[in-house]
Design an enzyme around this catalytic site. Structure first.
Site, PDB file in Angstrom:
ATOM      1  N   CYS A   1     -16.169 -35.813  14.695  1.00  9.49           N
ATOM      2  CA  CYS A   1     -17.283 -36.523  14.046  1.00  9.49           C
ATOM      3  C   CYS A   1     -18.471 -35.597  13.844  1.00  9.49           C
ATOM      4  CB  CYS A   1     -17.669 -37.743  14.889  1.00  9.49           C
ATOM      5  SG  CYS A   1     -19.055 -38.653  14.191  1.00  9.49           S
TER       6      CYS A   1
ATOM      7  N   CYS B   1     -21.909 -37.226  14.418  1.00 10.65           N
ATOM      8  CA  CYS B   1     -22.260 -37.411  15.837  1.00 10.65           C
ATOM      9  C   CYS B   1     -22.623 -36.076  16.496  1.00 10.65           C
ATOM     10  CB  CYS B   1     -21.089 -38.003  16.629  1.00 10.65           C
ATOM     11  SG  CYS B   1     -20.135 -39.243  15.767  1.00 10.65           S
ATOM     12  N   ASP B   2     -21.880 -35.014  16.204  1.00 12.67           N
ATOM     13  CA  ASP B   2     -21.980 -33.785  17.005  1.00 12.67           C
ATOM     14  C   ASP B   2     -22.540 -32.576  16.260  1.00 12.67           C
ATOM     15  OD1 ASP B   2     -20.793 -35.229  19.063  1.00 12.67           O
ATOM     16  OD2 ASP B   2     -18.770 -34.662  18.444  1.00 12.67           O
TER      17      ASP B   2
END
Ligand code: NAP
Length: 308
Positions: A133, A136-137
């Site tokens: 992701c 997200c990261d």
């Protein structure tokens, strides 16, 4: 008499649209989602091909709008995980984590999750350099070297997104041509931070505490090489969330639910919509269409079988 006319499983675009149509059709409906409402779209930084949003809209913002629309209609949402579905004389029983509910019909919009490569080291270094992701990261990789694995829309789209943070992004693809939509491809070809490693697969992911390097194999020459990297983002397709209905419904060889054009599954009264369905085009727009069809056909089924 069942607890609900219709139970919708999954809170992504397909499930939310099925919910919208079910409530507006006057059905006693409930939506069950095991995690956050929004599904995979929550991991998309910018949605540019959903009509009505010139310039695009962020995935979470789009899903928040869909959620708000359902809140206005007061569709009940249960946060739980469906373990199993069984048929009863009157319809279906859905086993949740600690209780069971029953329904006259079901729409399954449980979606799919990112597939993994299944190579040594991948699982151990997940969250320590290996990610699925970018939204997200990505921010953890400011000025770092990143590899993106895959050649589809997700890989190429997310590689472009990751150039916001990374110093260099290499797309590693097992062939010498991308699968992604041409518009997305061109954006990657034009980006000076992106380069391509063609005809190559990942053999092993190496690192003690965090990702240090990746062992690659050229599939044409069989030559192995190793490449230092701080991050590896894997986008090699989707794995359907169909474990809980594996024994009940007909699935394709990859585990996606087989339906007809009216979203009917192999079990009368159960419909499927969105990415969980066996189909060619997986987009938010097609998931929304599936959800509308599934709920509309469920209503017809309930009427025809005197369940409402
Ligand atoms: P996808 O379209 O199935 O592409 C997967 C990619 O990974 C392909 O390039 C495939 O190679 C490669 N691959 C598969 N298994 C591999 C392995 N074991 N090792 C190395 N490479 C492997 O998956 P996706 O990109 O996640 O997209 C999923 C669906 O969502 C698609 O329908 C896509 O169109 C849609 N989507 C759309 C958008 C958008 O419209 N902006 C954004 C994201 C996703 P080959 O090409 O050789 O098969």
């Amino acid at each position: 008499m069942s607890d609900y006319h219709i139970v919708i499983i999954g809170g992504g675009p397909a499930g939310l649209t099925a919910g919208l149509y079910a409530v507006r059709a006057g059905l006693k409906a409930v939506l069950i989602e095991k995690a956050l409402i929004g599904g995979q779209v929550n991991s998309t930084y910018l949605v540019e091909n959903y009509p009505g949003f010139p310039g695009g809209i962020s995935g979470p913002a789009l899903m928040e709008k869909m959620k708000q629309q359902l809140e206005e209609l007061e569709l009940p949402i249960i946060t739980d995980d469906v373990q199993e579905i069984t048929t009863t004389g009157a319809g279906f029983e859905l086993k949740l984590t600690e209780r069971a509910i029953n329904a006259g019909s079901i729409v399954i919009g449980s979606g799919a999750a990112p597939a993994t490569l299944g190579v040594p080291g991948e699982d151990r270094l997940r969250g320590r350099g290996v990610s699925y992701c970018a939204t997200c990261d990505g921010a953890f990789f400011r000025d770092k070297r990143i590899l993106v694995i895959g050649g589809g829309d997700s890989a190429v789209d997310e590689a472009v997104f990751l150039t916001r943070f990374a110093s260099q992004v290499s797309i590693v693809h097992r062939r010498d041509a991308l699968r992604a939509e041409k518009f997305i491809q061109q954006r990657a070809f034009d980006n000076p931070k992106i380069d391509f490693i063609w005809d190559t697969v990942v053999e092993e992911v190496v690192g003690e505490q965090k990702l240090e390097k990746v062992v690659l194999k050229n599939v044409k020459t069989n030559k192995l090489s190793s490449l230092k990297a701080d991050g590896m983002f894997v986008y090699v397709g989707l794995r359907p969330n169909t474990e809980f209905i594996r024994d009940l419904l007909k699935l394709d060889e990859q585990g996606f639910i087989i339906t007809d054009e009216q979203m009917r599954t192999s079990c009368e009264g159960i419909f499927a919509a969105g990415d969980v369905r066996s189909k060619i085009v997986r987009q938010i727009s097609t998931a929304v269409g599936d959800g509308a069809v599934a709920a509309s056909l469920a209503e017809k089924y309930l009427t025809a079988t005197d369940k409402i």
